[in-house]
Write an enzyme that holds these catalytic residues in place. Sequence first.
Site, PDB file in Angstrom:
ATOM      1  N   ASP A   1       0.847  -1.182   0.000  1.00  0.00           N
ATOM      2  CA  ASP A   1       0.000   0.000   0.000  1.00  0.00           C
ATOM      3  C   ASP A   1       0.890   1.243   0.000  1.00  0.00           C
ATOM      4  O   ASP A   1       2.082   1.166   0.321  1.00  0.00           O
ATOM      5  CB  ASP A   1      -0.880  -0.032   1.257  1.00  0.00           C
ATOM      6  CG  ASP A   1      -1.638   1.244   1.478  1.00  0.00           C
ATOM      7  OD1 ASP A   1      -2.313   1.706   0.540  1.00  0.00           O
ATOM      8  OD2 ASP A   1      -1.547   1.807   2.597  1.00  0.00           O
ATOM      9  N   MET A   2       0.327   2.387  -0.334  1.00  0.00           N
ATOM     10  CA  MET A   2       1.116   3.622  -0.349  1.00  0.00           C
ATOM     11  C   MET A   2       0.940   4.437   0.925  1.00  0.00           C
ATOM     12  O   MET A   2       1.811   4.483   1.782  1.00  0.00           O
ATOM     13  CB  MET A   2       0.728   4.483  -1.561  1.00  0.00           C
ATOM     14  CG  MET A   2       1.446   4.094  -2.833  1.00  0.00           C
ATOM     15  SD  MET A   2       1.158   5.270  -4.188  1.00  0.00           S
ATOM     16  CE  MET A   2       1.907   6.763  -3.544  1.00  0.00           C
ATOM     17  N   ASP A   3      -0.202   5.099   1.052  1.00  0.00           N
ATOM     18  CA  ASP A   3      -0.398   6.051   2.140  1.00  0.00           C
ATOM     19  C   ASP A   3      -0.390   5.370   3.504  1.00  0.00           C
ATOM     20  O   ASP A   3      -1.080   4.370   3.717  1.00  0.00           O
ATOM     21  CB  ASP A   3      -1.717   6.810   1.942  1.00  0.00           C
ATOM     22  CG  ASP A   3      -1.652   7.700   0.715  1.00  0.00           C
ATOM     23  OD1 ASP A   3      -1.014   8.755   0.793  1.00  0.00           O
ATOM     24  OD2 ASP A   3      -2.218   7.320  -0.328  1.00  0.00           O
TER      25      ASP A   3
ATOM     26  N   THR B   1      -2.857   0.444  -4.386  1.00  0.00           N
ATOM     27  CA  THR B   1      -3.356   1.634  -3.696  1.00  0.00           C
ATOM     28  C   THR B   1      -4.773   1.984  -4.106  1.00  0.00           C
ATOM     29  O   THR B   1      -5.271   1.527  -5.143  1.00  0.00           O
ATOM     30  CB  THR B   1      -2.422   2.830  -4.011  1.00  0.00           C
ATOM     31  OG1 THR B   1      -2.898   4.008  -3.355  1.00  0.00           O
ATOM     32  CG2 THR B   1      -2.354   3.090  -5.511  1.00  0.00           C
TER      33      THR B   1
ATOM     34  N   LYS C   1      -8.112  -4.936  -3.658  1.00  0.00           N
ATOM     35  CA  LYS C   1      -6.674  -4.981  -3.961  1.00  0.00           C
ATOM     36  C   LYS C   1      -6.187  -6.410  -4.183  1.00  0.00           C
ATOM     37  O   LYS C   1      -5.355  -6.656  -5.063  1.00  0.00           O
ATOM     38  CB  LYS C   1      -5.883  -4.326  -2.829  1.00  0.00           C
ATOM     39  CG  LYS C   1      -6.036  -2.816  -2.754  1.00  0.00           C
ATOM     40  CD  LYS C   1      -5.096  -2.242  -1.704  1.00  0.00           C
ATOM     41  CE  LYS C   1      -5.229  -0.746  -1.580  1.00  0.00           C
ATOM     42  NZ  LYS C   1      -4.276  -0.167  -0.610  1.00  0.00           N
TER      43      LYS C   1
ATOM     44  N   ASP D   1      -2.084  -0.975   5.870  1.00  0.00           N
ATOM     45  CA  ASP D   1      -2.440  -0.370   7.157  1.00  0.00           C
ATOM     46  C   ASP D   1      -3.927  -0.207   7.391  1.00  0.00           C
ATOM     47  O   ASP D   1      -4.363  -0.065   8.536  1.00  0.00           O
ATOM     48  CB  ASP D   1      -1.791   1.016   7.273  1.00  0.00           C
ATOM     49  CG  ASP D   1      -2.511   2.055   6.426  1.00  0.00           C
ATOM     50  OD1 ASP D   1      -3.177   2.935   6.981  1.00  0.00           O
ATOM     51  OD2 ASP D   1      -2.428   1.966   5.187  1.00  0.00           O
TER      52      ASP D   1
ATOM     53  N   ASN E   1      -8.975  -1.045   3.439  1.00  0.00           N
ATOM     54  CA  ASN E   1      -8.915  -1.450   2.034  1.00  0.00           C
ATOM     55  C   ASN E   1      -7.720  -2.342   1.734  1.00  0.00           C
ATOM     56  O   ASN E   1      -7.573  -2.822   0.611  1.00  0.00           O
ATOM     57  CB  ASN E   1      -8.940  -0.228   1.105  1.00  0.00           C
ATOM     58  CG  ASN E   1      -7.746   0.684   1.286  1.00  0.00           C
ATOM     59  OD1 ASN E   1      -7.152   0.758   2.356  1.00  0.00           O
ATOM     60  ND2 ASN E   1      -7.382   1.392   0.233  1.00  0.00           N
TER      61      ASN E   1
END
Length: 264
Positions: free
Chosen positions: A9-11, A43, A192, A215, A218
């Site tokens: 994941d990114m954020d 993401t 995802k 985190d 999603n």
Amino acid sequence: MTVKLIASDMDDTLLNSNTKISERNAAAIHKAIAKGIVFMIATGRMYVSVKPYADALGLDVPLVTYNGALVKGSKSGKVYYEHPLKLDTALELLAYCKEKGYYIQSYQGDELWVKEETVFSAEYERISGIKAKPVGEKLYHPEVAPYKLLAMTKPEEFQKVWQDIQQKFAGKVTVTSSRDNFLELMEPGVNKWNAVKAVAASYGIRPEEVMCIGDSNNDLSMIENAGIGVAVANAKPAVQAAAELVTASNDEDGVAEVIERFTL
């Protein structure tokens, strides 16, 4: 277990609180790639918002964007597959949110549509680095199916709006969240993990050879189903509970720590 593909994941996972990829995270990713491991980003963000980070890492892989609604090559721009919301469902959702007074934004192609500039759109622009396009009433009458819709609320109203939309559109839409006030609305079956699994299969990689790191809600689908599901220390309690292991937080190079542990 041999890890052949890592999806992050990114954020609040790969990115630190300043929305940057740390030097240690970048170095660990480059070392893993040099060993033949596929590294990819999965993401909820728009493709146009992810590509600069992928380019900075030198990635040449399909990127999972819009929570799995679009998988598109980071360098080639090739669309591997796309699963937008059905247009009829989107129109119904948009009309319902308008009636209820809920803030809603739409992802049309790789454009971010909002009715008008608000504190919510400004917050999203700050996080994503993408400028919203105010389109007025046109927001509620798209002619092309959006990849997803995103509702934003005040934190204290979030659970109520989630339950409201989930009950009203049961069976018509996948509802999840990426932040405490970001409600993600996608076509049923879009998540995802389904996208990551499809990318892995294109490389001849089995699900049990995939590591996924995240985190938020999603990320649950990929953390629960990957061979190794990893939560960063700042992940939501439910995500940590679903993970096989918990790494350091996004501000403590958690992605690098788990890559170093399992692949380097």
